[in-house]
Design a protein around this motif. Sequence first.
Motif, PDB file in Angstrom:
ATOM      1  N   GLN A  82       2.939   6.338  -2.405  1.00 35.67           N
ATOM      2  CA  GLN A  82       4.026   7.254  -2.745  1.00 35.67           C
ATOM      3  C   GLN A  82       4.171   7.449  -4.255  1.00 35.67           C
ATOM      4  OE1 GLN A  82       5.644   9.014  -0.488  1.00 35.67           O
ATOM      5  NE2 GLN A  82       4.539   7.973   1.173  1.00 35.67           N
ATOM      6  N   GLY A  83       3.308   6.806  -5.025  1.00 38.57           N
ATOM      7  CA  GLY A  83       3.384   6.929  -6.473  1.00 38.57           C
ATOM      8  C   GLY A  83       4.588   6.224  -7.063  1.00 38.57           C
ATOM      9  N   LEU A  84       5.037   5.146  -6.416  1.00 41.53           N
ATOM     10  CA  LEU A  84       6.223   4.420  -6.845  1.00 41.53           C
ATOM     11  C   LEU A  84       5.880   3.103  -7.546  1.00 41.53           C
ATOM     12  CD1 LEU A  84       8.361   5.006  -3.631  1.00 41.53           C
ATOM     13  CD2 LEU A  84       8.493   6.234  -5.797  1.00 41.53           C
ATOM     14  N   GLY A  85       4.631   2.972  -7.932  1.00 36.21           N
ATOM     15  CA  GLY A  85       4.201   1.761  -8.612  1.00 36.21           C
ATOM     16  C   GLY A  85       2.750   1.876  -9.047  1.00 36.21           C
ATOM     17  N   THR A  86       2.288   0.880  -9.773  1.00 38.70           N
ATOM     18  CA  THR A  86       0.902   0.834 -10.222  1.00 38.70           C
ATOM     19  C   THR A  86       0.272  -0.494  -9.803  1.00 38.70           C
ATOM     20  OG1 THR A  86       1.622  -0.055 -12.361  1.00 38.70           O
ATOM     21  CG2 THR A  86       1.297   2.325 -12.204  1.00 38.70           C
ATOM     22  N   THR A  87      -1.033  -0.503  -9.719  1.00 37.12           N
ATOM     23  CA  THR A  87      -1.765  -1.706  -9.320  1.00 37.12           C
ATOM     24  C   THR A  87      -1.880  -2.672 -10.505  1.00 37.12           C
ATOM     25  OG1 THR A  87      -3.079  -0.384  -7.775  1.00 37.12           O
ATOM     26  CG2 THR A  87      -3.894  -2.577  -8.311  1.00 37.12           C
TER      27      THR A  87
ATOM     28  N   VAL B 101      -5.063   5.860  -6.063  1.00 41.29           N
ATOM     29  CA  VAL B 101      -5.872   7.056  -6.314  1.00 41.29           C
ATOM     30  C   VAL B 101      -5.374   8.219  -5.466  1.00 41.29           C
ATOM     31  CG1 VAL B 101      -8.170   8.062  -6.050  1.00 41.29           C
ATOM     32  CG2 VAL B 101      -7.919   5.790  -7.056  1.00 41.29           C
ATOM     33  N   GLU B 102      -4.992   7.935  -4.230  1.00 41.15           N
ATOM     34  CA  GLU B 102      -4.466   8.973  -3.345  1.00 41.15           C
ATOM     35  C   GLU B 102      -3.189   9.595  -3.933  1.00 41.15           C
ATOM     36  OE1 GLU B 102      -2.571   9.345   1.171  1.00 41.15           O
ATOM     37  OE2 GLU B 102      -3.935   7.691   0.681  1.00 41.15           O
ATOM     38  N   ALA B 103      -2.311   8.752  -4.479  1.00 39.76           N
ATOM     39  CA  ALA B 103      -1.078   9.252  -5.092  1.00 39.76           C
ATOM     40  C   ALA B 103      -1.382  10.093  -6.333  1.00 39.76           C
ATOM     41  CB  ALA B 103      -0.174   8.074  -5.454  1.00 39.76           C
ATOM     42  N   GLN B 104      -2.373   9.677  -7.093  1.00 34.28           N
ATOM     43  CA  GLN B 104      -2.754  10.431  -8.289  1.00 34.28           C
ATOM     44  C   GLN B 104      -3.277  11.811  -7.917  1.00 34.28           C
ATOM     45  OE1 GLN B 104      -5.529   8.077 -10.537  1.00 34.28           O
ATOM     46  NE2 GLN B 104      -4.060   6.464 -10.982  1.00 34.28           N
ATOM     47  N   LYS B 105      -4.122  11.871  -6.895  1.00 33.13           N
ATOM     48  CA  LYS B 105      -4.699  13.153  -6.478  1.00 33.13           C
ATOM     49  C   LYS B 105      -3.624  14.104  -5.965  1.00 33.13           C
ATOM     50  CE  LYS B 105      -9.332  11.480  -5.299  1.00 33.13           C
ATOM     51  NZ  LYS B 105     -10.338  11.286  -4.200  1.00 33.13           N
ATOM     52  N   LYS B 106      -2.625  13.552  -5.275  1.00 35.15           N
ATOM     53  CA  LYS B 106      -1.566  14.395  -4.705  1.00 35.15           C
ATOM     54  C   LYS B 106      -0.404  14.603  -5.670  1.00 35.15           C
ATOM     55  CE  LYS B 106      -2.561  13.169   0.106  1.00 35.15           C
ATOM     56  NZ  LYS B 106      -2.016  12.603   1.371  1.00 35.15           N
ATOM     57  N   GLY B 107      -0.469  13.948  -6.839  1.00 33.23           N
ATOM     58  CA  GLY B 107       0.579  14.118  -7.827  1.00 33.23           C
ATOM     59  C   GLY B 107       1.933  13.613  -7.361  1.00 33.23           C
TER      60      GLY B 107
ATOM     61  N   GLY C 123       5.168  10.863  -7.113  1.00 31.19           N
ATOM     62  CA  GLY C 123       5.896   9.864  -7.891  1.00 31.19           C
ATOM     63  C   GLY C 123       5.626   9.948  -9.379  1.00 31.19           C
ATOM     64  N   LEU C 124       5.235   8.833  -9.959  1.00 29.85           N
ATOM     65  CA  LEU C 124       5.006   8.809 -11.398  1.00 29.85           C
ATOM     66  C   LEU C 124       3.782   9.615 -11.808  1.00 29.85           C
ATOM     67  CD1 LEU C 124       2.491   6.621 -12.155  1.00 29.85           C
ATOM     68  CD2 LEU C 124       4.173   5.042 -11.297  1.00 29.85           C
ATOM     69  N   TRP C 125       2.965  10.021 -10.840  1.00 23.73           N
ATOM     70  CA  TRP C 125       1.795  10.835 -11.125  1.00 23.73           C
ATOM     71  C   TRP C 125       2.095  12.329 -10.998  1.00 23.73           C
ATOM     72  CZ3 TRP C 125      -1.080   7.432 -13.284  1.00 23.73           C
ATOM     73  CH2 TRP C 125      -1.141   6.130 -12.783  1.00 23.73           C
ATOM     74  N   LYS C 126       3.338  12.661 -10.734  1.00 30.01           N
ATOM     75  CA  LYS C 126       3.726  14.062 -10.577  1.00 30.01           C
ATOM     76  C   LYS C 126       3.618  14.772 -11.915  1.00 30.01           C
ATOM     77  CE  LYS C 126       7.441  17.028  -8.828  1.00 30.01           C
ATOM     78  NZ  LYS C 126       8.817  17.050  -8.256  1.00 30.01           N
ATOM     79  N   GLN C 127       2.920  15.889 -11.935  1.00 33.59           N
ATOM     80  CA  GLN C 127       2.730  16.660 -13.152  1.00 33.59           C
ATOM     81  C   GLN C 127       3.567  17.931 -13.105  1.00 33.59           C
ATOM     82  OE1 GLN C 127      -1.437  17.379 -13.526  1.00 33.59           O
ATOM     83  NE2 GLN C 127      -1.970  15.228 -13.845  1.00 33.59           N
ATOM     84  N   GLU C 128       3.852  18.456 -14.294  1.00 36.99           N
ATOM     85  CA  GLU C 128       4.593  19.699 -14.344  1.00 36.99           C
ATOM     86  C   GLU C 128       3.780  20.827 -13.713  1.00 36.99           C
ATOM     87  OE1 GLU C 128       7.227  20.265 -18.088  1.00 36.99           O
ATOM     88  OE2 GLU C 128       5.358  19.363 -18.780  1.00 36.99           O
ATOM     89  N   SER C 129       4.476  21.678 -13.027  1.00 39.46           N
ATOM     90  CA  SER C 129       3.795  22.806 -12.396  1.00 39.46           C
ATOM     91  C   SER C 129       3.308  23.787 -13.463  1.00 39.46           C
ATOM     92  CB  SER C 129       4.757  23.529 -11.439  1.00 39.46           C
ATOM     93  OG  SER C 129       5.832  24.099 -12.157  1.00 39.46           O
ATOM     94  N   TRP C 130       2.369  24.611 -13.057  1.00 41.61           N
ATOM     95  CA  TRP C 130       1.815  25.597 -13.994  1.00 41.61           C
ATOM     96  C   TRP C 130       2.910  26.517 -14.501  1.00 41.61           C
ATOM     97  CZ3 TRP C 130       1.705  30.930 -13.839  1.00 41.61           C
ATOM     98  CH2 TRP C 130       0.893  31.571 -14.792  1.00 41.61           C
ATOM     99  N   LEU C 131       3.870  26.893 -13.628  1.00 46.69           N
ATOM    100  CA  LEU C 131       4.947  27.795 -14.015  1.00 46.69           C
ATOM    101  C   LEU C 131       5.844  27.166 -15.080  1.00 46.69           C
ATOM    102  CD1 LEU C 131       6.472  30.433 -13.617  1.00 46.69           C
ATOM    103  CD2 LEU C 131       7.743  29.351 -11.751  1.00 46.69           C
TER     104      LEU C 131
ATOM    105  N   VAL D 192       0.832  -1.200   0.000  1.00 45.92           N
ATOM    106  CA  VAL D 192       0.000   0.000   0.000  1.00 45.92           C
ATOM    107  C   VAL D 192       0.872   1.258   0.000  1.00 45.92           C
ATOM    108  CG1 VAL D 192      -1.688   1.317   1.345  1.00 45.92           C
ATOM    109  CG2 VAL D 192      -1.917  -1.165   1.138  1.00 45.92           C
ATOM    110  N   GLU D 193       1.943   1.250   0.779  1.00 45.10           N
ATOM    111  CA  GLU D 193       2.802   2.421   0.898  1.00 45.10           C
ATOM    112  C   GLU D 193       3.502   2.744  -0.427  1.00 45.10           C
ATOM    113  OE1 GLU D 193       4.081   5.726   2.770  1.00 45.10           O
ATOM    114  OE2 GLU D 193       2.629   4.243   3.470  1.00 45.10           O
ATOM    115  N   ILE D 194       3.918   1.716  -1.158  1.00 40.61           N
ATOM    116  CA  ILE D 194       4.564   1.934  -2.461  1.00 40.61           C
ATOM    117  C   ILE D 194       3.611   2.656  -3.409  1.00 40.61           C
ATOM    118  CG2 ILE D 194       5.391   0.740  -4.536  1.00 40.61           C
ATOM    119  CD1 ILE D 194       6.563  -1.398  -2.621  1.00 40.61           C
ATOM    120  N   LEU D 195       2.367   2.226  -3.433  1.00 43.23           N
ATOM    121  CA  LEU D 195       1.372   2.864  -4.295  1.00 43.23           C
ATOM    122  C   LEU D 195       1.026   4.258  -3.798  1.00 43.23           C
ATOM    123  CD1 LEU D 195      -0.995  -0.190  -4.880  1.00 43.23           C
ATOM    124  CD2 LEU D 195       0.640   0.780  -6.492  1.00 43.23           C
TER     125      LEU D 195
END
Length: 245
Positions: free
Chosen positions: A169-174, A199-205, A207-215, A164-167
């Motif tokens: 932190q956005g360090l893996g996928t299900t 889903v929690e990692a996706q919402k918080k962006g 690990g691999l779900w990290k998106q580029e900032s608006w700037l 659960v912790e790996i997911l």
Amino acid sequence: MAESGRELADNNLISKVSQLADNHLTVVRNISTGLAIAGVILFARSIRLTTKFTNAKDIPSEFIKKNVKLRGKLLSITGDRLEVEHVPISLPIVASFQRKCHSQGTLFIRFAGVEMTPSGKIWLQDRLQPSQMLWFQLLNREDSVLDCFILLDRLGFFRDCLNVEILRQGLGTTVDIPGLQHDSSHYWKFYKRLLQAEVEAQKKGKGLWKQESWLSITSHRFFSTIFIQPVKRLIKLITYFWEKK
């Protein structure tokens, strides 16, 4: 006549008391037999729980079916697999009857339902220490590898689930867990925890779900408009006149 009647009544009373005693003795015998059988079954299970497993194939199928938790000592980490030495539960009552396992062997376990990223594997190396004790909950067995939920003790009471912790932190996928039927309660019980963490990692962006900032996105578009587009037009213009010649 009176004495005969009294003797008959006494005999009837004694007969009833004897019958009552026999009935109760039968109940007691049945209870004792039941307790004895239950004791034998419990003893047999205790022996199996205190057995040291040195090969995944030696673990009873019912242990996997019931998702039994076993304890082990971490020996090494290879990619997304852990090599552990099974450390059975020690019960003084059955210690003298415990089967001695003189052969050497280890168990290889995977993180059930998780496909780690390269960053996840690095994180795992930092998170776990050599010879660390951990618990692994059996979910499936594939050849000589066990798919498990890996659990770590926290403050001696709670257990963190690394899957659960790996997911989280956005360090893996299900991913799918082989051997679990999709229409079973076990499937949804385990996958619910994994999907919620992803889903929690996706919402918080994370690990691999990290998106580029608006700037950074705005800056990229700005410089692309100012520098890249004029250069492209210049190249087209040079190409046009070159072809004219």
